[in-house]
Design a protein around this motif. Structure first.
Motif, PDB file in Angstrom:
ATOM      1  N   SER A   1      39.062  36.449  45.245  1.00  0.00           N
ATOM      2  CA  SER A   1      38.464  35.125  45.395  1.00  0.00           C
ATOM      3  C   SER A   1      39.327  34.222  46.270  1.00  0.00           C
ATOM      4  N   GLN A   2      40.644  34.263  46.048  1.00  0.00           N
ATOM      5  CA  GLN A   2      41.526  33.424  46.850  1.00  0.00           C
ATOM      6  C   GLN A   2      41.550  33.859  48.310  1.00  0.00           C
ATOM      7  N   ALA A   3      41.421  35.156  48.556  1.00  0.00           N
ATOM      8  CA  ALA A   3      41.332  35.638  49.938  1.00  0.00           C
ATOM      9  C   ALA A   3      40.073  35.120  50.629  1.00  0.00           C
ATOM     10  N   GLN A   4      39.047  34.820  49.802  1.00  0.00           N
ATOM     11  CA  GLN A   4      37.794  34.282  50.336  1.00  0.00           C
ATOM     12  C   GLN A   4      37.793  32.761  50.384  1.00  0.00           C
ATOM     13  N   GLY A   5      38.905  32.135  49.968  1.00  0.00           N
ATOM     14  CA  GLY A   5      39.038  30.689  50.067  1.00  0.00           C
ATOM     15  C   GLY A   5      38.713  29.907  48.808  1.00  0.00           C
ATOM     16  N   ASP A   6      38.518  30.581  47.686  1.00  0.00           N
ATOM     17  CA  ASP A   6      38.209  29.903  46.425  1.00  0.00           C
ATOM     18  C   ASP A   6      39.338  30.175  45.435  1.00  0.00           C
ATOM     19  N   ASP A   7      40.111  29.133  45.098  1.00  0.00           N
ATOM     20  CA  ASP A   7      41.261  29.274  44.214  1.00  0.00           C
ATOM     21  C   ASP A   7      40.919  29.149  42.735  1.00  0.00           C
ATOM     22  N   SER A   8      39.677  28.947  42.385  1.00  0.00           N
ATOM     23  CA  SER A   8      39.318  28.614  41.003  1.00  0.00           C
ATOM     24  C   SER A   8      39.100  29.846  40.136  1.00  0.00           C
ATOM     25  N   ILE A   9      39.202  29.643  38.829  1.00  0.00           N
ATOM     26  CA  ILE A   9      38.862  30.705  37.883  1.00  0.00           C
ATOM     27  C   ILE A   9      37.382  31.050  37.988  1.00  0.00           C
ATOM     28  N   SER A  10      36.549  30.047  38.192  1.00  0.00           N
ATOM     29  CA  SER A  10      35.112  30.314  38.365  1.00  0.00           C
ATOM     30  C   SER A  10      34.867  31.197  39.581  1.00  0.00           C
ATOM     31  N   GLY A  11      35.640  30.984  40.637  1.00  0.00           N
ATOM     32  CA  GLY A  11      35.506  31.835  41.825  1.00  0.00           C
ATOM     33  C   GLY A  11      35.785  33.289  41.481  1.00  0.00           C
ATOM     34  N   ALA A  12      36.827  33.515  40.682  1.00  0.00           N
ATOM     35  CA  ALA A  12      37.145  34.880  40.259  1.00  0.00           C
ATOM     36  C   ALA A  12      36.032  35.460  39.397  1.00  0.00           C
ATOM     37  N   MET A  13      35.455  34.622  38.514  1.00  0.00           N
ATOM     38  CA  MET A  13      34.361  35.107  37.671  1.00  0.00           C
ATOM     39  C   MET A  13      33.136  35.473  38.502  1.00  0.00           C
ATOM     40  N   ASN A  14      32.890  34.758  39.588  1.00  0.00           N
ATOM     41  CA  ASN A  14      31.774  35.119  40.466  1.00  0.00           C
ATOM     42  C   ASN A  14      32.046  36.441  41.181  1.00  0.00           C
ATOM     43  N   VAL A  15      33.311  36.682  41.528  1.00  0.00           N
ATOM     44  CA  VAL A  15      33.673  37.989  42.085  1.00  0.00           C
ATOM     45  C   VAL A  15      33.403  39.085  41.057  1.00  0.00           C
ATOM     46  N   LEU A  16      33.838  38.855  39.821  1.00  0.00           N
ATOM     47  CA  LEU A  16      33.595  39.832  38.759  1.00  0.00           C
ATOM     48  C   LEU A  16      32.105  40.046  38.521  1.00  0.00           C
ATOM     49  N   ALA A  17      31.335  38.972  38.628  1.00  0.00           N
ATOM     50  CA  ALA A  17      29.882  39.104  38.470  1.00  0.00           C
ATOM     51  C   ALA A  17      29.308  40.023  39.551  1.00  0.00           C
ATOM     52  N   ARG A  18      29.786  39.874  40.774  1.00  0.00           N
ATOM     53  CA  ARG A  18      29.317  40.744  41.861  1.00  0.00           C
ATOM     54  C   ARG A  18      29.728  42.187  41.620  1.00  0.00           C
ATOM     55  N   TRP A  19      30.866  42.380  40.962  1.00  0.00           N
ATOM     56  CA  TRP A  19      31.332  43.721  40.633  1.00  0.00           C
ATOM     57  C   TRP A  19      30.706  44.258  39.345  1.00  0.00           C
ATOM     58  N   ASN A  20      29.841  43.469  38.718  1.00  0.00           N
ATOM     59  CA  ASN A  20      29.249  43.815  37.423  1.00  0.00           C
ATOM     60  C   ASN A  20      30.320  44.015  36.351  1.00  0.00           C
ATOM     61  N   LYS A  21      31.313  43.139  36.368  1.00  0.00           N
ATOM     62  CA  LYS A  21      32.409  43.232  35.408  1.00  0.00           C
ATOM     63  C   LYS A  21      32.629  41.919  34.658  1.00  0.00           C
ATOM     64  N   ALA A  22      31.654  41.014  34.703  1.00  0.00           N
ATOM     65  CA  ALA A  22      31.739  39.733  33.992  1.00  0.00           C
ATOM     66  C   ALA A  22      30.763  39.750  32.824  1.00  0.00           C
ATOM     67  N   ARG A  23      31.288  39.559  31.614  1.00  0.00           N
ATOM     68  CA  ARG A  23      30.472  39.621  30.421  1.00  0.00           C
ATOM     69  C   ARG A  23      30.424  38.254  29.729  1.00  0.00           C
ATOM     70  N   ALA A  24      29.365  38.018  28.958  1.00  0.00           N
ATOM     71  CA  ALA A  24      29.179  36.760  28.227  1.00  0.00           C
ATOM     72  C   ALA A  24      29.222  37.026  26.731  1.00  0.00           C
ATOM     73  N   PHE A  25      29.932  36.149  26.007  1.00  0.00           N
ATOM     74  CA  PHE A  25      29.998  36.228  24.555  1.00  0.00           C
ATOM     75  C   PHE A  25      29.417  34.942  23.989  1.00  0.00           C
ATOM     76  N   ASP A  26      28.377  35.056  23.195  1.00  0.00           N
ATOM     77  CA  ASP A  26      27.672  33.908  22.615  1.00  0.00           C
ATOM     78  C   ASP A  26      28.485  33.332  21.451  1.00  0.00           C
ATOM     79  N   ILE A  27      28.866  32.052  21.536  1.00  0.00           N
ATOM     80  CA  ILE A  27      29.653  31.441  20.453  1.00  0.00           C
ATOM     81  C   ILE A  27      28.786  31.060  19.257  1.00  0.00           C
ATOM     82  N   GLN A  28      27.485  31.205  19.394  1.00  0.00           N
ATOM     83  CA  GLN A  28      26.535  31.058  18.279  1.00  0.00           C
ATOM     84  C   GLN A  28      26.662  29.707  17.570  1.00  0.00           C
ATOM     85  N   GLY A  29      26.675  28.658  18.375  1.00  0.00           N
ATOM     86  CA  GLY A  29      26.633  27.311  17.821  1.00  0.00           C
ATOM     87  C   GLY A  29      27.955  26.756  17.347  1.00  0.00           C
TER      88      GLY A  29
END
Length: 238
Positions: free
Chosen positions: A186-214
């Motif tokens: 992500s930083q090589a692409q110009g985005d220093d944020s954690i969200s940027g890394a999560m979007n990279v992981l999403a593209r790699w199909n390696k980002a998962r969601a855990f429901d906190i259930q309220g």
């Protein structure tokens, strides 16, 4: 399990409450000490804290907490603290060679979120973000939180201004080494944020969601959120 706490930023929006956000008292206890206490109740026994702005002051205060509470706190210094939060995370890489939790110094969460996330099944080579599907809750400002689009337990997109979303980012992650690979990409692409890394992981199909259930959480990022957190603490429900 270790917990990494990002605490390097300036916290300008809470300046009226104090000069250094992690040390601003909320109901008599510094914000970061409340974060540590809640994480310990959720099963965390060791902490790595990334400091930057007025770092000497924060590290000294945390050393006192470590001695008083008998909890191990390792310091990481981010001398590039004006950059986005992913830089802080990447600087902690040498201290984190096994799965770890990640949270923010200004997010107060129900300890059961930590406990449930640790206990939940996880896929090797992925990163899991605790998400809140209750997007109509008045507790967190929908114009300020990070938005997440989830489908079938996977994260498809994340960002502050995305329009297609169905959950909020609670700021609590279960991470493995792949997080650092995504941060570097992500930083090589110009985005220093954690969200940027999560979007990279999403593209790699390696980002998962855990429901906190309220379960409750609040991002104590401005005076309004600070007041909401005080109210929750006063009520005894949080």
């Amino acid at each position: 399990m270790k917990c990494l706490i990002v605490a390097a930023g300036q916290g300008a929006r809470l300046r009226e409450k104090g000069e250094l956000k992690p040390l601003i008292p909320i109901k008599g206890i510094p914000l970061i000490e409340r974060v540590i206490g809640r994480a310990r109740k959720g099963g965390i026994d060791e902490f790595v804290v990334v400091s930057g702005y007025r770092g000497d002051e924060l590290r000294s205060a945390l050393d006192a907490v470590s001695a008083r509470e008998q909890v191990r706190i390792t310091h990481v210094v981010n001398d590039e603290w004006t950059r986005a939060n992913g830089v802080s995370l990447l600087k902690a890489k040498p201290e984190l060679d096994e799965p770890f939790l990640l949270t923010m110094c200004d997010h107060l969460v129900d300890p059961e979120i930590f406990r449930a996330l640790i206990a939940a099944p996880s896929e090797p080579g992925t990163v899991t973000l605790a998400v809140d599907f209750n997007i109509d809750s008045p507790l967190n400002d929908p114009e300020d939180v990070t938005r997440v689009k989830c489908a079938d337990g996977r994260i498809e997109h994340i960002g502050k201004v995305i329009r297609d979303f169905n959950a909020f980012d609670t700021g609590v992650f279960l991470c493995g080494p792949v997080m650092f690979e995504a941060l570097e990409e992500s930083q090589a692409q110009g985005d220093d944020s954690i969200s940027g890394a999560m979007n990279v992981l999403a593209r790699w199909n390696k980002a998962r969601a855990f429901d906190i259930q309220g379960r409750l959480w609040v991002d104590v990022d401005d005076p309004v959120a600070f007041g909401k957190a005080e109210g929750l603490l006063d009520s005894g429900t949080f």
